[in-house]
Design a protein around this motif. Structure first.
Motif, short mmCIF file in Angstrom:
data_model
loop_
_atom_site.label_atom_id
_atom_site.label_comp_id
_atom_site.label_asym_id
_atom_site.label_seq_id
_atom_site.Cartn_x
_atom_site.Cartn_y
_atom_site.Cartn_z
N ALA A 39 -2.53 -0.21 -9.87
CA ALA A 39 -2.72 0.46 -8.58
C ALA A 39 -2.67 1.98 -8.69
CB ALA A 39 -1.67 -0.03 -7.59
N ASP A 60 0.82 -1.21 0.00
CA ASP A 60 0.00 0.00 0.00
C ASP A 60 0.86 1.27 0.00
OD1 ASP A 60 1.09 -0.08 2.52
OD2 ASP A 60 -0.82 0.07 3.60
N GLU A 107 -0.04 4.90 -1.45
CA GLU A 107 -0.85 5.79 -0.62
C GLU A 107 0.00 6.58 0.36
OE1 GLU A 107 -3.59 3.18 1.26
OE2 GLU A 107 -4.37 2.36 -0.62
#
Length: 308
Positions: free
Chosen positions: A127, A26, A29
């Motif tokens: 993504a 992740d 982010e």
């Protein structure tokens, strides 16, 4: 190296045998970078710095895609073209069974490098929402092949072996520097580190292979090889500016601005210095084996700006 040493090392340490699939977490982010900005020559240009942050971010993503896309193509279309010849006994080189087996191992490695390069492009583009631009490897391959066709027109397999010897003995900053940059996506750092680990063994293999190859060549052919190698080095290392121009245009820069950024970011003097730096280990190998001592050899390397 004995035949047993690389086999044992490959069975235990080759990325395809020991590394897991690298997966994007992740980190996008959290602002992790696609690629080290210091390794993107045009990113700090005033015209690029003036772009909105999201466009500069997309430039980094596309630079990553191009690096990985080039890797995927080069490994299969250039390196494995030659390793297939060595492994299959069709290279013209009198290679032992141990050498042929190691060539097959490298063939597997390079296919795996191509696999995870495309895999990471796919993961990151999905993504991030930043699509990869189409990349045509054909012009680069044509430029590389043209060097051998001019210098060794009747020695196609030999020219292909020399291409790979050159490329696998070059030392570029990417394999060393990307894994060290903690600001870059972990998945990118991991696959570059995996690649570097495999390439350390490939470097040793092709250095040893060239010594055998050179020893087997008759004197007249040695002179032609010596004149061919500098062109292969430069063709392998000169930046492919087509994707750079396309990426800058996609970021919103007009044709004149793109031309200015490219000219300022890739001046001939800096490109020549980068080529000399990246090729120093290859040039040292050729000097140690006597390539520069054949008639015209040293002059060819000097004319190509490869000697300090």
């Amino acid at each position: 190296m004995t035949a047993a040493e690389p086999r044992r090392e490959w069975d235990e340490r080759a990325g395809v045998r020991s590394c897991p699939r690298r997966v994007l977490g992740d980190e996008l982010e959290r602002g992790q970078l696609f690629f080290p900005p210091a390794l993107v020559p045009y990113l700090d240009h005033p015209l690029v710095r003036a772009l909105p942050a999201d466009r500069r971010r997309a430039l980094l993503a596309r630079h990553l895609y191009h690096y990985l896309g080039f890797t995927a193509q080069f490994e299969t279309r250039v390196v494995n073209r030659a390793t297939d010849r060595i492994a299959g006994g069709r290279s013209g080189l009198r290679a032992s069974t141990a050498t042929r087996l190691d060539a097959y191992r490298i063939y597997v490695d390079e296919g795996y490098h191509s696999l995870y390069s495309l895999d990471v492009i796919d993961q990151v583009s999905r993504a991030s929402g930043i699509p990869p631009a189409p990349y045509d490897f054909g012009p680069f391959l044509a430029r590389l092949d043209a060097v051998g066709e001019r210098a060794l027109p009747d020695e196609g397999p030999l020219a292909q072996l020399l291409q790979v010897v050159v490329f696998e003995t070059l030392i570029t900053s990417i394999l060393n520097d990307v894994p060290k940059d903690a600001g870059v996506l972990t998945v990118v750092r991991d696959i570059v580190r995996d690649h570097a680990r495999d390439e350390g063994w490939h470097h040793a293999f092709f250095s040893a292979l060239f010594r055998e190859l050179w020893a087997q060549q008759p004197a007249p052919l040695r002179a032609r090889v010596a004149r061919c190698l500098p062109g292969l080095i430069r063709s392998s290392l000169l930046p492919d500016l087509r994707p750079v121009r396309a990426s800058l245009a996609a970021a919103g820069l007009g044709p004149a601005a793109v031309a200015d950024v490219v000219a300022d970011s890739y001046p001939a003097r800096r490109v020549d210095e980068d080529v000399r730096r990246a090729s120093r280990h290859a040039v040292r190998l050729f000097e140690e084996t006597g390539v520069l001592d054949v008639p015209g050899g040293r002059d060819a390397f000097a004319t190509a700006e490869l000697l300090r």
